[in-house]
Design an enzyme around this catalytic site. Structure first.
Site, PDB file in Angstrom:
ATOM      1  N   SER A  85      13.413   3.802  -1.132  1.00  0.00           N
ATOM      2  CA  SER A  85      12.598   2.728  -0.568  1.00  0.00           C
ATOM      3  C   SER A  85      12.483   1.521  -1.498  1.00  0.00           C
ATOM      4  CB  SER A  85      11.187   3.230  -0.254  1.00  0.00           C
ATOM      5  OG  SER A  85      11.249   4.267   0.688  1.00  0.00           O
ATOM      6  N   GLY A 260      11.974   4.299   4.002  1.00  0.00           N
ATOM      7  CA  GLY A 260      13.137   3.512   3.603  1.00  0.00           C
ATOM      8  C   GLY A 260      12.714   2.156   3.103  1.00  0.00           C
ATOM      9  N   GLY A 262      12.473  -2.050   2.508  1.00  0.00           N
ATOM     10  CA  GLY A 262      12.533  -3.395   3.077  1.00  0.00           C
ATOM     11  C   GLY A 262      11.852  -3.622   4.401  1.00  0.00           C
ATOM     12  N   CYS A 287       6.260   5.935   6.917  1.00  0.00           N
ATOM     13  CA  CYS A 287       6.497   4.673   6.211  1.00  0.00           C
ATOM     14  C   CYS A 287       7.390   3.738   7.016  1.00  0.00           C
ATOM     15  CB  CYS A 287       7.024   4.937   4.804  1.00  0.00           C
ATOM     16  SG  CYS A 287       6.825   3.486   3.751  1.00  0.00           S
ATOM     17  N   LEU A 288       8.646   3.504   6.574  1.00  0.00           N
ATOM     18  CA  LEU A 288       9.511   2.627   7.369  1.00  0.00           C
ATOM     19  C   LEU A 288       9.709   3.215   8.764  1.00  0.00           C
ATOM     20  CD1 LEU A 288      11.280  -0.004   7.114  1.00  0.00           C
ATOM     21  CD2 LEU A 288      13.231   1.537   6.814  1.00  0.00           C
ATOM     22  N   GLN A 291       6.891   2.146  10.784  1.00  0.00           N
ATOM     23  CA  GLN A 291       6.968   0.729  11.164  1.00  0.00           C
ATOM     24  C   GLN A 291       7.981   0.540  12.300  1.00  0.00           C
ATOM     25  OE1 GLN A 291       8.034  -0.904   7.380  1.00  0.00           O
ATOM     26  NE2 GLN A 291       6.018  -0.494   6.479  1.00  0.00           N
ATOM     27  N   ASN A 329       3.881   3.315  -0.474  1.00  0.00           N
ATOM     28  CA  ASN A 329       4.952   2.489  -1.009  1.00  0.00           C
ATOM     29  C   ASN A 329       5.537   1.645   0.101  1.00  0.00           C
ATOM     30  OD1 ASN A 329       7.091   1.407  -2.401  1.00  0.00           O
ATOM     31  ND2 ASN A 329       8.406   3.168  -1.997  1.00  0.00           N
ATOM     32  N   HIS A 371       2.540   8.373   2.614  1.00  0.00           N
ATOM     33  CA  HIS A 371       3.535   9.413   2.354  1.00  0.00           C
ATOM     34  C   HIS A 371       2.905  10.788   2.244  1.00  0.00           C
ATOM     35  CE1 HIS A 371       7.092   6.871   1.674  1.00  0.00           C
ATOM     36  NE2 HIS A 371       6.173   5.957   1.422  1.00  0.00           N
ATOM     37  N   GLU A 373       4.309  13.493   2.098  1.00  0.00           N
ATOM     38  CA  GLU A 373       5.090  14.329   1.177  1.00  0.00           C
ATOM     39  C   GLU A 373       4.722  14.045  -0.271  1.00  0.00           C
ATOM     40  OE1 GLU A 373       6.060  11.554   2.340  1.00  0.00           O
ATOM     41  OE2 GLU A 373       7.366  10.509   0.919  1.00  0.00           O
TER      42      GLU A 373
END
Ligand SMILES: Nc1ncnc2c1ncn2[C@@H]1O[C@H](COP(=O)(O)OP(=O)(O)O)[C@@H](O)[C@H]1O
Ligand SMILES: Nc1ncnc2c1ncn2[C@@H]1O[C@H](COP(=O)(O)OP(=O)(O)O)[C@@H](O)[C@H]1O
Ligand SMILES: [Mg+2]
Ligand SMILES: [Mg+2]
Lengths: 398, 1090
Positions: A85, A260, A262, A287-288, A291, A329, A371, A373
């Site tokens: 990421s 991931g 960006g 996360c990504l 999104q 993150n 996250h 995890e």
């Protein structure tokens, strides 16, 4: 009892690198100056011209460039450095001593680091921990990650906090670094996933596991695979661009959308693929992945000034009212006011009120921004993997 | 859920006197709790026997009881105040134990009082070691296997079950005697036999030894909705086997991978949930095998602890404050983080610096004590330092200790002469000075590996130490003149002080300072903000370091810097923190921006919201100057207060003034006048005030010459010290030589420069059988003097004023003497041109009044006097130092009339002898008490009796008094014995005393031999048999005062009140008489002061 298990339950993906040797990188960057052993001097320059003095370490490059962010976690530098990421970014560690406990083969989060460099206050000269197999400086050298140490990272953090994340560069030659910093671009609008996702599908876990999950690899962390596996899944990891139809054709019990790097809006085709999967198969995104699920539901994403990167972010689970301390993150978030009627916000960040979780109404799909995890970070949200398998069970039974 | 509305009155119990293991960290937690609970609108009733605390200031609670912390007094208080709930988790072990005792005695049920914070069940599960272990095993956590044994056979069986190596700890022992580690059956047999003998109940705990493993602590908070967070992780530099209170500790953990750290966090959460601490903070200790990561839970404290004070200061997360809010029903996410003001308290602080705590011991004041650290805590105080890196924080911490050390330096006299092998052997034993053995070892290039092997200290820490030594060598080689900007920056970033660098090159510290400033290397101040700068901090809590940029905001109002008192030590404790905190409050109210500098993490003064700004820095000249400069460049610095933090800041006054920094109040010249023997003599002569005859000397012949003129016995001591440090009563010329030799070299005094013309030894005639009197007074710049209090000491002069009991108003001094003493005090104040506080000590012998010393600063007794009279001396003193006159303050209503004559307050000292089995308990001119309690009541006798109960040795109402008196004490002793007889006590005595008593017609029920004499029962056997209720033992003769120590030690072991002076015995008889004649009663300070 309770001893860190160096042999964790899940086989590590086969393409991970071989264990580290104890050798140091080829080019140690120490010079002798009037009898005093010192690292080579270097400078870090931000796109807005701010200059920081330090010393170079890690992989030897003329100039390292990337988008500067800061991470406030106190431990877990190896996991952070190897988390895909961070592609495109240079990681500033706010905790000054980095490298104290060395590196080991079990704490890598992917096949190699994808970050552009690291910025630290003090890179440990000696590692000490029973799990250590090498030291961080050498690891950075071997894995091609440039580093700058001795930086006033608190000044840098406050700068980034006030201006927002920005590109920058570091290296030995001030003029070259300044020029690179001026030219450097951020990560906005870049499809960084393309650079980190796998080329070919691979399978992780016990083939006889009760659940079969397809995981979109936008930059998936190894610990996520471990969690899925110990929750009873065999995981088929597929490239980010795998069409929805291919996934449906694999007939899995569920689909996982990974973390991931960006800008989610820049990941080619991802939102459309996910839109096609929602309602077809149970979905879980992190996360990504979260999104992208938001985008697939028609919500919008925006970039935060300096993002959330750390291991201490309080998140409230709206269903239970409980607070979970989470690992985070990300620079982008799903904008709360664009979520609309198709989904409920299940988790909220207590620091800034941003969306931390979504559940699609009437359909088995949910996602979280943080996250569960961890790696690094607290395990408070790990129950979500269980919720995913429960969801798959419910759908399977229904 | 927001706060509970079904509660009106909350009872809070403090931790009582400062003792080893329980210091002013509980004043800090209690004060925080009082503040927030009252802010929340609750009525707070506070009980604490310790008058030196800030929490017992009448303004912090609705009703403040300075009463003994026992079930009887608590019951009386509860009966009057009818609290709805009792919060027991903020007053240390004392409050927790007392809460359980109140529960067991049925008091909580009788008055329908709910325990909040932790239930009795939770307390029992956490505190009972075997229940705790069972509970941990139940949830799958590892513990050190153990078993109890009452006989040698049992011990060997248990040992076989547990497995070697194992650690043997006798039950109910004093100070770790009989503790040992056995590696096999032979060793075990010997150690177990010792241990069984050492235990008064003949029982030993045999536990798997994990000495040498890594030791960690986690500070955890939980709310009633089961939200749990870790506030801070702490890694001990000294591995398992050295008590965490005696270990150097570092936050955050340095050598744990995230995998290990999170496993420990999970275990901590499981632990707090299993124990069932409903709300608040807990401290959980872990041991970790460095070879394979095996983790054991060592213990859990289900309450706020010393480590939570450290964690609060280390992170900016105010654990006690939040614990108090959680206890009344708030959830963590309903509480705002004070520092960011925008984020909630339900998070885990993250920091961007390293915090190092270093303990401070008092072995030098306790002859006979063995300077080896173990599983029992022995330190009396601690310092904390913050740096961006470990080396910097460690070196700053060493400077903060004020033990004469400028940093992590080799060449310590204690190890310099050792061979390298001996040095390594020395380093293997944990002692107060081990760090300096390590410094010397690195200087001699001993490897990290070798030192790790013998010490168990993590190689990462050792490597950091080695690097300091390497850098030091490089800097020395480089030379002062060759230092470039980059070199200065590197050195300062490793925490080297200017004085330390100057020492390397033989250059004056001032020149070092100028040279590096000329290169542009100046201190920068960063902020402790709980979040590593992720959010903006609203709280100016700073530490100095050498970085690019600084975060100090411009001054908005004229600033006053208040210098704190550094680490607690014997002679300088919480009293001075009380004064500093009061000054901060008073000066803030008066419109100044108050700036605190201090380095003691236990204190209220280092709470970030006590002053307008806090600089957590060593109280060294360099660091104090740096802060003053930083302020001066940002506005107006009105003055630096040096007179409230004890001797620590006072020592800096002259140098600060020389650096152009304005000193508030009494000038450095006056401070010198009071400290300088010759000048002070001249002043007393001019004022016609008698002093004990004396003189000064820098060597033994000089001292002998003085003694010959003034006559023996004499008192010898160094100048510029506090607490009677190194002071001795000397009866012969030979003893005098020995005393002088000791002064020249001894320990930290030697390091501080030994004897010199500037710091001569003082040799005075020792006044025998004189009454000592202490006066606290104030003088303003217009010349008006206010007498705060005149205290008569119970023990005679020769027992350090800090170790003797004293009373306000004076119980026996004639009114004429008191008014003469007041007049003399005024004259001294005038003569010294004092502006602020002044303490004068007198000795009254017959109708002669001698002045012993005058200190133009706040004294140890200021808080006691304020609690006794209701006059806030420290607040008034602070205002006066900044130019206010008493008349102005009176007009503003800031000087209340002293509380009326209806009560007497007695202060009693609390001594640490139970930790040090080999130290004589006899009192003398070197102060050894760690804390104090106050008894307050309507008569002297009642107040004295309360003070004894508060100090842990309640006077008996009936039974047997054992008397063993020195010949010269017999005349006075007879009257006291008669009094005990009239009160119905049986009398036992040693032979000589018994003869004198019988001759005077006082029947002696039992006559015993002196210790060691073969015929019949001896004194120790009698006392140990439990048939004695009170011991009076005065030292025999004039020689070395060692005789009788077995008697006193036996009394201590039995927990009996033991009085070592006739005066104290007389006071005790009065107390017993009055207590039996009247119903004991309690009243709050607010009532007394009305
Ligand atoms: N089994 C053991 N082996 C070795 N050292 C131990 C063991 N148990 C405790 N210790 C040491 O003794 C110290 C005090 O023990 P602890 O149980 O924490 O008691 P306390 O209540 O006095 O804090 C610990 O800090 C640790 O260093
Ligand atoms: N000349 C003296 N005769 C008898 N006792 C004395 C004399 N001088 C000092 N003392 C005793 O020694 C104690 C400590 O001396 P003091 O001068 O007060 O030192 P400190 O500054 O350490 O408090 C006093 O409290 C008093 O009991
Ligand atoms: Mg402990
Ligand atoms: Mg004194």
């Amino acid at each position: 009892m309770a001893r860190p298990n160096d042999d964790r339950p899940v086989p590590v993906p086969s393409h991970l690198p071989a264990p580290l040797g104890h050798t140091r990188g080829p080019e140690r960057r120490f010079v002798h100056q009037r009898g005093v052993e010192m690292r080579r001097e270097g400078v870090l320059v931000l796109a807005d011209g701010a200059v920081f003095e330090g010393e170079l370490a890690g992989a030897a490059v003329d100039v390292a460039t990337g988008e500067l962010i800061f991470n406030t976690a106190l431990s877990g530098y190896q996991e952070i450095i190897t988390d895909p990421s961070y592609a495109g970014q240079m990681i500033t560690f706010t905790y000054p001593h980095i490298g104290n406990y060395g590196v080991n083969r079990h704490d890598d989060e992917s096949r190699r680091p994808f970050c552009q460099g690291i910025v630290v206050r003090d890179l440990a000269p000696r590692a000490s921990n029973w799990r250590a197999e090498g030291d961080l400086d050498a690891f950075l050298g071997e894995r091609g990650v440039p580093a700058i140490t001795g930086i006033d990272t608190r000044r840098l953090t406050r700068h980034l906090r006030d201006t927002g994340v920005m590109p920058g560069a570091f290296g030995a030659e001030e003029t070259a670094v300044c020029a690179a910093a001026e030219r450097a671009t951020g990560t906005d609008g870049l499809d960084l996933v393309a650079g980190v996702t796998v080329d070919e599908p691979y399978t992780v876990g016990d083939p006889d596991a009760p659940f079969r999950v397809v995981a979109y690899d936008y930059g998936i962390k190894t610990t996520i695979l471990r969690h899925l596996a110990s929750a009873g899944c065999v995981i088929e990891v597929v490239p980010a661009s795998t069409p929805a139809a291919d996934v449906i054709a694999r007939d899995p019990d569920g689909v996982f959308l990974s973390n991931g790097p960006g800008d989610p809006a820049a990941v080619a085709g991802a939102a459309d693929i996910v839109a096609a999967l929602i309602g077809e198969l149970p979905l879980f995104g992190i996360c990504l992945g979260h999104q992208i699920m938001g985008l697939a539901l028609g919500a919008e994403t925006t970039k935060l000034a300096f993002g959330h990167h750390g291991a201490n972010h309080p998140v409230r689970n709206e269903a239970t009212g409980r607070v979970e301390i989470t690992s985070q993150n990300h620079n982008y978030v799903v904008q709360a006011d664009t979520v609309g009627g198709g989904a409920d916000v299940t988790h909220v960040n207590l620091n800034d009120g941003t969306v931390e979780g979504l559940r699609v109404r009437g359909v088995p799909a949910f996602s979280v921004q943080h996250h569960p995890e961890a790696a690094p970070g607290p395990h408070d949200a790990a129950y979500l993997f269980g919720e995913f398998t429960e969801l798959m069970t419910a759908v399977g039974a229904g | 859920m927001p706060k509970r509305t079904d509660i009106e009155t909350i009872l809070l119990i403090g931790s009582g006197p400062i003792v080893i293991g329980q210091a002013c960290e509980f004043d800090y937690s209690g004060t925080q709790a009082c503040r927030v609970l009252r802010d929340e609108g609750y009525r707070v009733v506070l009980v604490n026997s310790n008058p030196a605390t800030i929490m017992t200031d009448p303004e912090f609670a609705d009703a403040t009881y300075v009463e003994p912390l026992d079930v009887a007094s608590l019951r009386r208080i509860i009966e009057r105040e009818r609290p709805d709930v009792l919060l027991p988790t903020l007053g240390g072990q004392t409050a927790l134990n007392l809460a359980v005792a109140l529960h067991d005695a049925g008091v909580l049920d009788e008055f329908d009082i709910e325990l909040i914070g932790a239930s009795v069940e939770a307390i029992h599960t956490a505190e009972d070691r075997s229940r705790f272990k069972a509970a941990m095993q139940e949830i799958g956590l590892g513990v050190a296997d153990s078993g109890l044994a009452a006989t040698l056979d049992e011990a060997m069986t248990v040992a076989d079950e547990v497995g070697y190596p194992l650690i043997v700890r006798p039950s109910f022992i004093l100070g770790g005697s009989g503790t040992g580690i056995a590696h096999g059956p032979d060793e075990m047999a010997a150690i177990a036999a010792d241990g069984l003998a050492a235990s008064p109940v003949s029982e030993i705990l045999i536990e798997r030894s994990v000495v040498g493993w890594k030791e960690y602590e986690l500070e955890v908070m939980r709310d009633h909705a089961d939200n749990v967070v870790v506030v801070c992780s702490i890694e001990n530099f000294d591995p398992m086997g050295v008590h965490t209170g005696d270990s150097i500790t570092v936050a955050p953990a340095q050598t744990l991978t995230d995998v290990e750290y999170q496993r420990m966090r999970d275990a901590a959460f499981a632990c707090i949930r299993r124990i069932g601490v409903d709300t608040g903070g807990s401290n959980i200790q872990f041991a970790l095998n460095p070879a394979d990561g095996e983790m054991l839970v060592i213990e859990m404290n289900p309450r706020v602890s010393r480590s939570s004070a450290l964690a609060s200061k280390a992170t900016g997360f105010p654990i006690a404050k939040i614990a108090a809010r959680l206890a009344v029903g708030y959830r963590l996410d309903e509480i705002v983080n004070d520092i960011t003001r925008v984020t909630p308290a339900s998070f885990e602080p993250t920091i961007d610096y390293v915090v190092t705590k270093v303990p401070r011991w008092a072995f030098e004041k306790l002859p006979g004590a063995v300077d080896v650290l173990g599983t029992q805590m022995q330190s009396v105080g601690e310092v904390m330092a913050i740096g961006r890196v470990f080396a910097e924080s460690l070196q700053k911490a060493l400077r903060s200790l004020e033990s004469g050390r400028v940093g992590f330096e080799p060449g310590d006299p204690s190890v310099k002469a050792l061979s390298t092998d001996d040095l390594v052997r020395r380093a293997a034993v944990p002692t107060a000075d081990r760090l300096f053995a390590l410094a010397e070892a690195f200087e001699r290039d001993v490897s990290v590996e070798r030192l790790h092997e013998v010490t168990g200290i993590d190689p990462w820490f050792l490597d950091q130490l080695a690097r300091i030594i390497t850098e030091r060598r490089d800097l020395a080689a480089l030379g002062f003149d060759a230092m470039s900007r980059r070199d200065w920056r590197r050195a300062k970033r490793m925490g080297f002080g200017d004085e330390q660098l100057g020492g390397l090159w033989g250059v004056d510290a001032d020149d070092v300072r100028s040279a590096r400033l000329a290169e542009g290397v100046a201190v920068t101040y960063k902020t402790v903000d709980t979040c590593a700068a992720e959010f903006e901090a609203r709280t100016p809590y700073h530490y100095g370091t050498y970085e690019d940029t600084d975060e100090v905001a411009p001054l908005e109002r004229p600033a006053v810097v208040i210098l704190g008192s550094g680490p607690n030590r014997i002679g300088q404790g919480v009293e001075f923190d009380y004064c500093c905190v009061h000054a901060a409050f008073a000066l803030s109210d008066a419109g100044y921006e108050t700036v605190m500098i201090n380095c003691n993490p236990e204190t209220v003064s280092t709470d970030y919201d006590t002053s307008d700004r806090l600089f957590f820095e060593p109280l060294s000249l360099e660091e104090v100057r740096n802060v003053c400069d930083a302020l001066t460049s940002r506005g107006e610095l009105a003055g630096v207060v040096v007179a409230l933090g004890g001797q620590t800041p006072l020592k800096l006054a002259g140098a600060l003034e020389a650096a152009g920094i304005p000193i508030a109040g009494t000038s450095p010249a006056s401070i010198d006048l009071a400290e300088d023997r010759e000048q002070f003599n001249a002043l007393c002569d001019r004022l016609d005030i008698a002093q004990p005859p004396g003189g000064t000397a820098v060597d033994a012949p000089g001292a002998r010459a003085v003694a010959e003129v003034i006559g023996y016995p004499v008192l010898v001591r160094p100048s510029y010290v506090l607490g009677g440090r190194a002071m001795q009563i000397v009866y012969t010329a030979d003893e005098l030589d020995a005393a002088m030799a000791e002064l020249a070299t001894a320990g930290s005094l030697g390091r501080e420069g030994g004897l010199s013309a500037e710091r001569p030894a003082l040799v005075d005639r020792f006044l025998e059988d004189a009454i000592e009197v202490d006066v606290d007074a104030l003088r303003d710049c217009a010349g008006e003097v206010l007498i705060g209090g005149v205290m008569e000491h119970i023990e005679e002069a020769g027992v350090h004023s800090g170790d003797s009991a004293c009373a306000i108003p004076p119980p026996s001094l004639p009114a004429g003497v008191v008014s003469t003493i007041a007049a003399l005090t005024r004259a001294v104040a005038e003569g010294l041109d004092v502006c602020g506080l002044l303490n004068v000590q007198f000795a009254v012998k017959g109708d002669e009044i001698f002045i012993i010393e005058a200190n133009p600063r706040a004294s140890r007794t200021v808080p006691f006097v304020s609690k006794a009279t209701g006059v806030p001396l420290a607040k008034i003193g602070a205002r006066v130092m900044l130019g206010a006159t008493l008349a102005e303050l009176r007009d503003d209503g800031l000087i209340p009339e002293p509380a009326g004559g209806g009560h007497v307050a007695v202060k009693e000292a609390v001594l640490p002898f139970n930790r040090f089995p080999n130290v004589d308990t006899l009192l003398g001119p070197e102060m050894r008490s760690t804390g104090e309690v106050m008894g307050i009541d309507t008569t002297f006798g009642l107040a004295f009796a309360k003070s004894q109960a508060g100090a842990g040795a309640a006077l008996p109402q009936a039974g047997t008094v054992f008397l063993s008196l020195a010949a010269r004490d017999r005349p006075g002793g007879l009257a006291v014995a008669r009094r005990f007889m009239e009160l119905g006590f049986a009398i036992a005595a040693t032979v000589g005393t018994a003869d004198a008593l019988t001759a005077a017609g006082i029947p002696v029920g039992q006559v015993v031999a002196k210790v060691g004499e073969t015929v019949g029962t001896d004194a120790v056997e009698l006392i140990s048999s439990g048939k004695v209720d009170l011991v009076v033992n005065t030292p025999r003769g004039r020689g070395p005062r060692a005789d009788g120590r077995h008697i006193r030690r036996a009394a201590l072991t039995q927990g009996l009140p033991c009085l070592t002076t006739v005066a104290a015995a007389r006071a005790a008889a009065a107390g017993i008489a009055e207590a039996s004649a009247s119903e004991p009663a309690v009243r709050s300070l607010q009532e007394y002061h009305r």
